[in-house]
Design a protein around this motif. Structure first.
Motif, PDB file in Angstrom:
ATOM      1  N   MET A  85       0.836  -1.192   0.000  1.00 28.88           N
ATOM      2  CA  MET A  85       0.000   0.000   0.000  1.00 28.88           C
ATOM      3  C   MET A  85       0.872   1.244   0.000  1.00 28.88           C
ATOM      4  SD  MET A  85      -3.105   0.988   2.587  1.00 28.88           S
ATOM      5  CE  MET A  85      -2.045   0.907   4.037  1.00 28.88           C
ATOM      6  N   ASP A  86       0.602   2.149  -0.935  1.00 25.97           N
ATOM      7  CA  ASP A  86       1.347   3.392  -1.066  1.00 25.97           C
ATOM      8  C   ASP A  86       0.698   4.450  -0.173  1.00 25.97           C
ATOM      9  OD1 ASP A  86       2.665   5.671  -1.774  1.00 25.97           O
ATOM     10  OD2 ASP A  86       2.319   5.480  -3.934  1.00 25.97           O
ATOM     11  N   LEU A  87       1.382   4.828   0.881  1.00 26.58           N
ATOM     12  CA  LEU A  87       0.813   5.794   1.827  1.00 26.58           C
ATOM     13  C   LEU A  87       0.668   7.188   1.223  1.00 26.58           C
ATOM     14  CD1 LEU A  87       2.632   4.746   5.127  1.00 26.58           C
ATOM     15  CD2 LEU A  87       0.306   4.199   4.398  1.00 26.58           C
ATOM     16  N   GLN A  88       1.298   7.402   0.061  1.00 25.44           N
ATOM     17  CA  GLN A  88       1.174   8.696  -0.612  1.00 25.44           C
ATOM     18  C   GLN A  88      -0.057   8.745  -1.512  1.00 25.44           C
ATOM     19  OE1 GLN A  88       3.306  11.129   0.277  1.00 25.44           O
ATOM     20  NE2 GLN A  88       4.141   9.565   1.656  1.00 25.44           N
ATOM     21  N   ARG A  89      -0.755   7.621  -1.658  1.00 26.82           N
ATOM     22  CA  ARG A  89      -1.920   7.559  -2.555  1.00 26.82           C
ATOM     23  C   ARG A  89      -3.169   7.069  -1.829  1.00 26.82           C
ATOM     24  NH1 ARG A  89      -0.934   3.581  -6.404  1.00 26.82           N
ATOM     25  NH2 ARG A  89      -2.720   4.378  -7.585  1.00 26.82           N
ATOM     26  N   ILE A  90      -3.286   7.455  -0.593  1.00 27.48           N
ATOM     27  CA  ILE A  90      -4.470   7.106   0.192  1.00 27.48           C
ATOM     28  C   ILE A  90      -5.648   7.970  -0.285  1.00 27.48           C
ATOM     29  CG2 ILE A  90      -5.495   7.089   2.497  1.00 27.48           C
ATOM     30  CD1 ILE A  90      -3.355   4.988   2.125  1.00 27.48           C
ATOM     31  N   PRO A  91      -6.800   7.384  -0.585  1.00 27.36           N
ATOM     32  CA  PRO A  91      -7.952   8.193  -1.018  1.00 27.36           C
ATOM     33  C   PRO A  91      -8.366   9.186   0.052  1.00 27.36           C
ATOM     34  CG  PRO A  91      -8.615   5.936  -0.509  1.00 27.36           C
ATOM     35  CD  PRO A  91      -7.121   5.947  -0.508  1.00 27.36           C
ATOM     36  N   ALA A  92      -8.705  10.385  -0.386  1.00 26.23           N
ATOM     37  CA  ALA A  92      -9.059  11.441   0.566  1.00 26.23           C
ATOM     38  C   ALA A  92     -10.441  11.212   1.171  1.00 26.23           C
ATOM     39  CB  ALA A  92      -8.999  12.802  -0.127  1.00 26.23           C
ATOM     40  N   HIS A  93     -11.395  10.812   0.332  1.00 29.43           N
ATOM     41  CA  HIS A  93     -12.784  10.683   0.784  1.00 29.43           C
ATOM     42  C   HIS A  93     -13.251   9.244   0.589  1.00 29.43           C
ATOM     43  CE1 HIS A  93     -12.770  14.977   1.105  1.00 29.43           C
ATOM     44  NE2 HIS A  93     -12.639  15.153  -0.191  1.00 29.43           N
ATOM     45  N   ILE A  94     -13.558   8.585   1.694  1.00 29.25           N
ATOM     46  CA  ILE A  94     -14.003   7.193   1.681  1.00 29.25           C
ATOM     47  C   ILE A  94     -15.379   7.107   2.327  1.00 29.25           C
ATOM     48  CG2 ILE A  94     -13.519   4.848   2.499  1.00 29.25           C
ATOM     49  CD1 ILE A  94     -10.577   5.576   2.631  1.00 29.25           C
ATOM     50  N   ALA A  95     -16.236   6.273   1.773  1.00 29.38           N
ATOM     51  CA  ALA A  95     -17.533   6.005   2.386  1.00 29.38           C
ATOM     52  C   ALA A  95     -17.701   4.494   2.531  1.00 29.38           C
ATOM     53  CB  ALA A  95     -18.670   6.579   1.552  1.00 29.38           C
ATOM     54  N   ILE A  96     -18.371   4.080   3.591  1.00 36.38           N
ATOM     55  CA  ILE A  96     -18.585   2.652   3.832  1.00 36.38           C
ATOM     56  C   ILE A  96     -20.053   2.392   4.156  1.00 36.38           C
ATOM     57  CG2 ILE A  96     -17.968   0.635   5.204  1.00 36.38           C
ATOM     58  CD1 ILE A  96     -15.301   1.911   5.834  1.00 36.38           C
ATOM     59  N   ILE A  97     -20.638   1.452   3.429  1.00 33.20           N
ATOM     60  CA  ILE A  97     -21.963   0.938   3.770  1.00 33.20           C
ATOM     61  C   ILE A  97     -21.723  -0.211   4.741  1.00 33.20           C
ATOM     62  CG2 ILE A  97     -24.081  -0.126   2.912  1.00 33.20           C
ATOM     63  CD1 ILE A  97     -23.551   1.238   0.224  1.00 33.20           C
ATOM     64  N   MET A  98     -22.010   0.029   5.992  1.00 36.30           N
ATOM     65  CA  MET A  98     -21.677  -0.920   7.058  1.00 36.30           C
ATOM     66  C   MET A  98     -22.757  -2.004   7.130  1.00 36.30           C
ATOM     67  SD  MET A  98     -20.440   1.777  10.001  1.00 36.30           S
ATOM     68  CE  MET A  98     -22.085   2.512  10.148  1.00 36.30           C
ATOM     69  N   ASP A  99     -22.622  -3.017   6.308  1.00 35.53           N
ATOM     70  CA  ASP A  99     -23.664  -4.025   6.173  1.00 35.53           C
ATOM     71  C   ASP A  99     -23.257  -5.339   6.831  1.00 35.53           C
ATOM     72  OD1 ASP A  99     -26.080  -5.016   5.367  1.00 35.53           O
ATOM     73  OD2 ASP A  99     -25.469  -5.428   3.307  1.00 35.53           O
ATOM     74  N   GLY A 100     -24.250  -6.077   7.308  1.00 35.79           N
ATOM     75  CA  GLY A 100     -24.001  -7.429   7.790  1.00 35.79           C
ATOM     76  C   GLY A 100     -24.056  -7.623   9.290  1.00 35.79           C
ATOM     77  N   ASN A 101     -24.433  -6.586  10.036  1.00 33.06           N
ATOM     78  CA  ASN A 101     -24.476  -6.746  11.495  1.00 33.06           C
ATOM     79  C   ASN A 101     -25.450  -7.838  11.927  1.00 33.06           C
ATOM     80  OD1 ASN A 101     -22.675  -4.631  11.750  1.00 33.06           O
ATOM     81  ND2 ASN A 101     -24.252  -3.093  12.131  1.00 33.06           N
ATOM     82  N   GLY A 102     -26.641  -7.823  11.345  1.00 29.09           N
ATOM     83  CA  GLY A 102     -27.647  -8.804  11.722  1.00 29.09           C
ATOM     84  C   GLY A 102     -27.253 -10.222  11.355  1.00 29.09           C
ATOM     85  N   ARG A 103     -26.706 -10.386  10.150  1.00 29.69           N
ATOM     86  CA  ARG A 103     -26.285 -11.717   9.712  1.00 29.69           C
ATOM     87  C   ARG A 103     -25.094 -12.221  10.530  1.00 29.69           C
ATOM     88  NH1 ARG A 103     -25.976  -9.998   3.635  1.00 29.69           N
ATOM     89  NH2 ARG A 103     -26.328  -7.990   4.637  1.00 29.69           N
ATOM     90  N   TRP A 104     -24.222 -11.301  10.901  1.00 31.30           N
ATOM     91  CA  TRP A 104     -23.086 -11.660  11.752  1.00 31.30           C
ATOM     92  C   TRP A 104     -23.587 -12.225  13.083  1.00 31.30           C
ATOM     93  CZ3 TRP A 104     -21.495 -10.076  16.598  1.00 31.30           C
ATOM     94  CH2 TRP A 104     -20.175 -10.351  16.966  1.00 31.30           C
ATOM     95  N   ALA A 105     -24.595 -11.563  13.655  1.00 29.43           N
ATOM     96  CA  ALA A 105     -25.153 -12.023  14.934  1.00 29.43           C
ATOM     97  C   ALA A 105     -25.882 -13.359  14.775  1.00 29.43           C
ATOM     98  CB  ALA A 105     -26.099 -10.963  15.486  1.00 29.43           C
ATOM     99  N   LYS A 106     -26.648 -13.495  13.700  1.00 27.10           N
ATOM    100  CA  LYS A 106     -27.415 -14.714  13.481  1.00 27.10           C
ATOM    101  C   LYS A 106     -26.509 -15.936  13.357  1.00 27.10           C
ATOM    102  CE  LYS A 106     -31.040 -16.656  10.523  1.00 27.10           C
ATOM    103  NZ  LYS A 106     -31.911 -16.422   9.337  1.00 27.10           N
ATOM    104  N   LYS A 107     -25.373 -15.768  12.678  1.00 23.10           N
ATOM    105  CA  LYS A 107     -24.428 -16.887  12.526  1.00 23.10           C
ATOM    106  C   LYS A 107     -23.920 -17.366  13.873  1.00 23.10           C
ATOM    107  CE  LYS A 107     -21.133 -17.141   9.611  1.00 23.10           C
ATOM    108  NZ  LYS A 107     -19.944 -16.840   8.748  1.00 23.10           N
ATOM    109  N   ARG A 108     -23.925 -16.489  14.864  1.00 19.81           N
ATOM    110  CA  ARG A 108     -23.398 -16.810  16.188  1.00 19.81           C
ATOM    111  C   ARG A 108     -24.506 -17.101  17.203  1.00 19.81           C
ATOM    112  NH1 ARG A 108     -20.268 -14.031  13.159  1.00 19.81           N
ATOM    113  NH2 ARG A 108     -17.984 -14.118  13.336  1.00 19.81           N
ATOM    114  N   GLY A 109     -25.733 -17.186  16.711  1.00 19.56           N
ATOM    115  CA  GLY A 109     -26.844 -17.467  17.612  1.00 19.56           C
ATOM    116  C   GLY A 109     -27.161 -16.321  18.541  1.00 19.56           C
TER     117      GLY A 109
END
Length: 235
Positions: free
Chosen positions: A1-25
């Motif tokens: 990873m080139d630390l000089q080419r880090i994207p300035a603006h990043i967005a994340i759709i934080m998906d999967g919380n419910g499915r993560w919990a369901k897999k673990r009961g």
């Protein structure tokens, strides 16, 4: 990873919380709690890497269609998160901001969000922007309404370009460099449609609670391998 080419603006759709919990009961709320904890992990690493803005899709306009008990819990998460981590965010020079009509949340939740924004307003590091009660179509509709009002009030001209109209969007920036969606779904889900016009997109099967620093690094490495031409050609 080139630390000089880090994207300035990043967005994340934080998906999967419910499915993560369901897999673990576990109940879905356990997944949402773990997901909230992970906000701290990824925000800290993004700040360390020099990312300017990190926008996290915390609650969409469509999330009101979920069961009332789940909505109530999601509304409590900001208070739980900021009461635990606001001092650390301040110490790390991270600034909190928000897009969306979060004023429609319960009064105590709105107060917590506003306090976090006020307490970190002078920080100059990462802009940790939470999209709360946010929908991109709603954002564009509100922008068009405000623009029309400004035209009628002689505050704006009918001769407007994309850059000028973009100023009517929520937040402090118009262009997104990288959009990440976790948990295997491959869609935008009404998120930052205007800002994503030329964003690079990465979809990972990893659920948000498991999306750690190493996963973020892998996404950034993949981003740096992309050839961003913005519709043009490179010789």
């Amino acid at each position: 990873m080139d630390l000089q080419r880090i994207p300035a603006h990043i967005a994340i759709i934080m998906d999967g919380n419910g499915r993560w919990a369901k897999k673990r009961g576990l109940p879905r709320t356990a997944g949402h709690l773990q997901g909230a904890e992970n906000v701290r992990t990824i925000a800290k690493e993004a700040n360390r890497l020099g990312v300017k803005t990190l926008i996290l899709y915390a609650f969409s306009t469509e999330n009101w269609n979920r069961p009332e008990s789940e909505i109530d819990y999601l509304c409590k998460l900001p208070k739980m998160f900021f009461s635990k981590y606001i001092k650390e965010l301040k110490a790390l020079n991270i600034r909190v901001s928000c897009i969306g009509e979060y004023e429609k949340f319960p009064k105590d939740t709105v107060t917590v969000i506003k306090n976090a924004i006020d307490e970190t307003a002078m920080n100059t590091g990462l802009n940790l922007c939470l999209a709360v009660n946010y929908g991109a179509r709603r954002e564009i509709t509100l922008a068009a309404q405000q623009y029309a009002k400004d035209v009628l009030a002689d505050k704006a001209s009918l001769d407007i370009d994309e850059q000028a109209f973009g100023q009517y969007m929520m937040g402090e920036h118009q262009e997104l460099d990288l959009l990440i969606r976790t948990s295997g779904e491959v869609r935008l889900s009404n998120f930052l449609l205007w800002q994503c016009a030329y964003a690079e997109m990465i979809f990972t099967d990893t659920a948000w609670p498991d999306f750690n620093e190493a996963e973020l690094h892998r996404c950034l490495e993949q981003y740096q391998q992309r050839d961003r031409r913005f519709g043009g050609l490179k010789e």
